[in-house]
Design an enzyme around this catalytic site. Structure first.
Site, PDB file in Angstrom:
ATOM      1  N   ASN A  26     -62.229  30.804 -44.661  1.00 46.99           N
ATOM      2  CA  ASN A  26     -62.834  32.067 -45.088  1.00 46.99           C
ATOM      3  C   ASN A  26     -64.200  31.894 -45.750  1.00 46.99           C
ATOM      4  O   ASN A  26     -64.591  32.681 -46.603  1.00 46.99           O
ATOM      5  CB  ASN A  26     -61.853  32.857 -45.964  1.00 46.99           C
ATOM      6  CG  ASN A  26     -61.420  32.097 -47.190  1.00 46.99           C
ATOM      7  OD1 ASN A  26     -61.926  31.001 -47.462  1.00 46.99           O
ATOM      8  ND2 ASN A  26     -60.499  32.655 -47.949  1.00 46.99           N
ATOM      9  N   THR A  63     -59.673  37.722 -49.642  1.00 47.25           N
ATOM     10  CA  THR A  63     -59.322  36.388 -49.134  1.00 47.25           C
ATOM     11  C   THR A  63     -59.187  36.406 -47.618  1.00 47.25           C
ATOM     12  O   THR A  63     -59.685  35.504 -46.933  1.00 47.25           O
ATOM     13  CB  THR A  63     -57.994  35.922 -49.775  1.00 47.25           C
ATOM     14  OG1 THR A  63     -58.106  36.021 -51.202  1.00 47.25           O
ATOM     15  CG2 THR A  63     -57.663  34.502 -49.371  1.00 47.25           C
ATOM     16  N   HIS A  65     -65.749  30.024 -51.470  1.00 47.77           N
ATOM     17  CA  HIS A  65     -64.879  30.051 -52.645  1.00 47.77           C
ATOM     18  C   HIS A  65     -65.578  30.830 -53.745  1.00 47.77           C
ATOM     19  O   HIS A  65     -66.804  30.775 -53.856  1.00 47.77           O
ATOM     20  CB  HIS A  65     -64.623  28.616 -53.127  1.00 47.77           C
ATOM     21  CG  HIS A  65     -63.954  28.544 -54.479  1.00 47.77           C
ATOM     22  ND1 HIS A  65     -62.601  28.709 -54.631  1.00 47.77           N
ATOM     23  CD2 HIS A  65     -64.465  28.378 -55.735  1.00 47.77           C
ATOM     24  CE1 HIS A  65     -62.298  28.616 -55.932  1.00 47.77           C
ATOM     25  NE2 HIS A  65     -63.406  28.420 -56.615  1.00 47.77           N
ATOM     26  N   LYS A  99     -67.756  26.790 -47.647  1.00 43.37           N
ATOM     27  CA  LYS A  99     -66.689  25.922 -47.144  1.00 43.37           C
ATOM     28  C   LYS A  99     -67.071  25.253 -45.822  1.00 43.37           C
ATOM     29  O   LYS A  99     -68.030  25.673 -45.156  1.00 43.37           O
ATOM     30  CB  LYS A  99     -65.401  26.747 -47.002  1.00 43.37           C
ATOM     31  CG  LYS A  99     -64.882  27.283 -48.350  1.00 43.37           C
ATOM     32  CD  LYS A  99     -63.537  27.993 -48.184  1.00 43.37           C
ATOM     33  CE  LYS A  99     -63.000  28.463 -49.525  1.00 43.37           C
ATOM     34  NZ  LYS A  99     -61.638  29.075 -49.402  1.00 43.37           N
ATOM     35  N   ARG A 107     -66.780  38.016 -56.889  1.00 41.84           N
ATOM     36  CA  ARG A 107     -65.573  38.316 -56.105  1.00 41.84           C
ATOM     37  C   ARG A 107     -65.799  39.561 -55.242  1.00 41.84           C
ATOM     38  O   ARG A 107     -65.323  39.630 -54.113  1.00 41.84           O
ATOM     39  CB  ARG A 107     -64.351  38.525 -57.020  1.00 41.84           C
ATOM     40  CG  ARG A 107     -63.926  37.317 -57.872  1.00 41.84           C
ATOM     41  CD  ARG A 107     -63.307  36.186 -57.122  1.00 41.84           C
ATOM     42  NE  ARG A 107     -62.271  36.569 -56.213  1.00 41.84           N
ATOM     43  CZ  ARG A 107     -61.416  35.694 -55.657  1.00 41.84           C
ATOM     44  NH1 ARG A 107     -61.483  34.399 -55.935  1.00 41.84           N
ATOM     45  NH2 ARG A 107     -60.508  36.102 -54.803  1.00 41.84           N
ATOM     46  N   GLU A 166     -64.272  24.247 -62.708  1.00 40.60           N
ATOM     47  CA  GLU A 166     -64.710  23.980 -61.326  1.00 40.60           C
ATOM     48  C   GLU A 166     -66.174  23.543 -61.288  1.00 40.60           C
ATOM     49  O   GLU A 166     -66.545  22.646 -60.516  1.00 40.60           O
ATOM     50  CB  GLU A 166     -64.494  25.236 -60.477  1.00 40.60           C
ATOM     51  CG  GLU A 166     -63.015  25.554 -60.283  1.00 40.60           C
ATOM     52  CD  GLU A 166     -62.748  26.921 -59.659  1.00 40.60           C
ATOM     53  OE1 GLU A 166     -61.556  27.255 -59.504  1.00 40.60           O
ATOM     54  OE2 GLU A 166     -63.711  27.648 -59.340  1.00 40.60           O
ATOM     55  N   ARG A 199     -67.397  37.349 -46.721  1.00 37.47           N
ATOM     56  CA  ARG A 199     -66.265  36.990 -45.863  1.00 37.47           C
ATOM     57  C   ARG A 199     -66.158  37.899 -44.640  1.00 37.47           C
ATOM     58  O   ARG A 199     -65.767  37.430 -43.564  1.00 37.47           O
ATOM     59  CB  ARG A 199     -64.965  36.975 -46.682  1.00 37.47           C
ATOM     60  CG  ARG A 199     -64.850  35.705 -47.531  1.00 37.47           C
ATOM     61  CD  ARG A 199     -63.722  35.784 -48.517  1.00 37.47           C
ATOM     62  NE  ARG A 199     -63.406  34.473 -49.100  1.00 37.47           N
ATOM     63  CZ  ARG A 199     -62.628  34.314 -50.176  1.00 37.47           C
ATOM     64  NH1 ARG A 199     -62.105  35.373 -50.778  1.00 37.47           N
ATOM     65  NH2 ARG A 199     -62.389  33.106 -50.656  1.00 37.47           N
TER      66      ARG A 199
HETATM   67  N1  UDP Z   1     -55.430  30.386 -48.326  1.00 33.70           N
HETATM   68  C1  UDP Z   1     -54.760  30.202 -47.130  1.00 33.70           C
HETATM   69  N2  UDP Z   1     -53.687  31.015 -46.825  1.00 33.70           N
HETATM   70  C2  UDP Z   1     -53.275  31.998 -47.669  1.00 33.70           C
HETATM   71  C3  UDP Z   1     -53.961  32.191 -48.881  1.00 33.70           C
HETATM   72  C4  UDP Z   1     -55.032  31.373 -49.177  1.00 33.70           C
HETATM   73  O1  UDP Z   1     -55.109  29.314 -46.352  1.00 33.70           O
HETATM   74  O2  UDP Z   1     -52.296  32.699 -47.363  1.00 33.70           O
HETATM   75  C5  UDP Z   1     -56.587  29.526 -48.651  1.00 33.70           C
HETATM   76  C6  UDP Z   1     -57.921  30.244 -48.476  1.00 33.70           C
HETATM   77  O3  UDP Z   1     -58.887  29.289 -48.032  1.00 33.70           O
HETATM   78  C7  UDP Z   1     -58.202  30.691 -49.891  1.00 33.70           C
HETATM   79  C8  UDP Z   1     -57.675  29.511 -50.708  1.00 33.70           C
HETATM   80  O4  UDP Z   1     -56.501  29.109 -50.008  1.00 33.70           O
HETATM   81  O5  UDP Z   1     -59.582  30.955 -50.101  1.00 33.70           O
HETATM   82  C9  UDP Z   1     -57.339  29.816 -52.145  1.00 33.70           C
HETATM   83  O6  UDP Z   1     -56.456  30.917 -52.190  1.00 33.70           O
HETATM   84  P1  UDP Z   1     -56.658  32.098 -53.238  1.00 33.70           P
HETATM   85  O7  UDP Z   1     -55.420  32.918 -53.226  1.00 33.70           O
HETATM   86  O8  UDP Z   1     -57.111  31.526 -54.542  1.00 33.70           O
HETATM   87  O9  UDP Z   1     -57.832  32.969 -52.568  1.00 33.70           O
HETATM   88  P2  UDP Z   1     -59.340  33.187 -53.023  1.00 33.70           P
HETATM   89  O10 UDP Z   1     -59.396  33.151 -54.520  1.00 33.70           O
HETATM   90  O11 UDP Z   1     -60.150  32.087 -52.388  1.00 33.70           O
HETATM   91  O12 UDP Z   1     -59.730  34.539 -52.456  1.00 33.70           O
HETATM   92 MG    MG Z   2     -58.700  31.739 -55.835  1.00 31.32          MG
END
Ligand code: UDP
Ligand code: MG
Length: 139
Positions: free
Chosen positions: A114, A93, A117, A11, A87, A128, A104
């Site tokens: 974070n 996250t 992705h 990112k 993951r 994607e 992360r």
């Molecule tokens: N995100 C955020 N605030 C939150 C949750 C997610 O800004 O409370 C952002 C963060 O960059 C995250 C992305 O939105 O990676 C997508 O969210 P997701 O729940 O899909 O998390 P991921 O799959 O990336 O762990």
């Molecule tokens: Mg996600």
């Protein structure tokens, strides 16, 4: 049976902070083969489309602004059990919850910024990956 491809982005925060090499190294050390790779930048419209699934979430506006503010590295990765294993490699996250040894934990600065992705399903990985790479760019 789990398929073996996932999609990732390094990112804008991690690119700005000079972590492309460190993150690609952790991906390689994790046993992932690079199928596709490029430095690119999402327009605001691209980011809105990519994250359309989160359109109703309160963080959506901030997320799409962040994801379009600078270059990213996009990649398709291959490994047995790729979705789940990637993951695990990236961690939670929120970096505050990410375990030691994850990407992360090492490189993310906040729940929003974070560092990486990782796709959450085989179906989303395919969508994607196709968003960023033509078939002839997938090796
Ligand atoms: N995100 C955020 N605030 C939150 C949750 C997610 O800004 O409370 C952002 C963060 O960059 C995250 C992305 O939105 O990676 C997508 O969210 P997701 O729940 O899909 O998390 P991921 O799959 O990336 O762990
Ligand atoms: Mg996600």
């Amino acid at each position: 049976m789990a398929t073996n491809r996932t999609f990732t982005m390094i990112k804008p925060d991690a690119v700005e902070n000079g972590h492309i090499g460190g993150i690609l190294n952790m991906i390689a050390e994790g046993g992932f083969k690079i199928v596709s790779l490029k430095l690119t930048q999402l327009t605001l419209a691209d980011a809105k489309a990519f994250y359309a699934v989160h359109a109703t979430r309160p963080f959506y506006g901030e997320l799409v602004e962040f994801m379009s503010r600078g270059p990213i590295v996009a990649a398709i990765l291959e490994k047995e059990n790729a979705i789940e294993d990637f993951r695990t490699l990236i961690g939670a996250t929120n970096p505050a919850d990410a375990v030691e040894g994850t990407i992360r934990k090492k490189y993310a600065t906040s729940i929003g910024e974070n560092a990486v992705h990782g796709s959450d399903s085989d179906a989303n990985a395919a969508v994607e990956g196709a968003f960023h790479f033509a078939g002839r760019e997938q090796f």
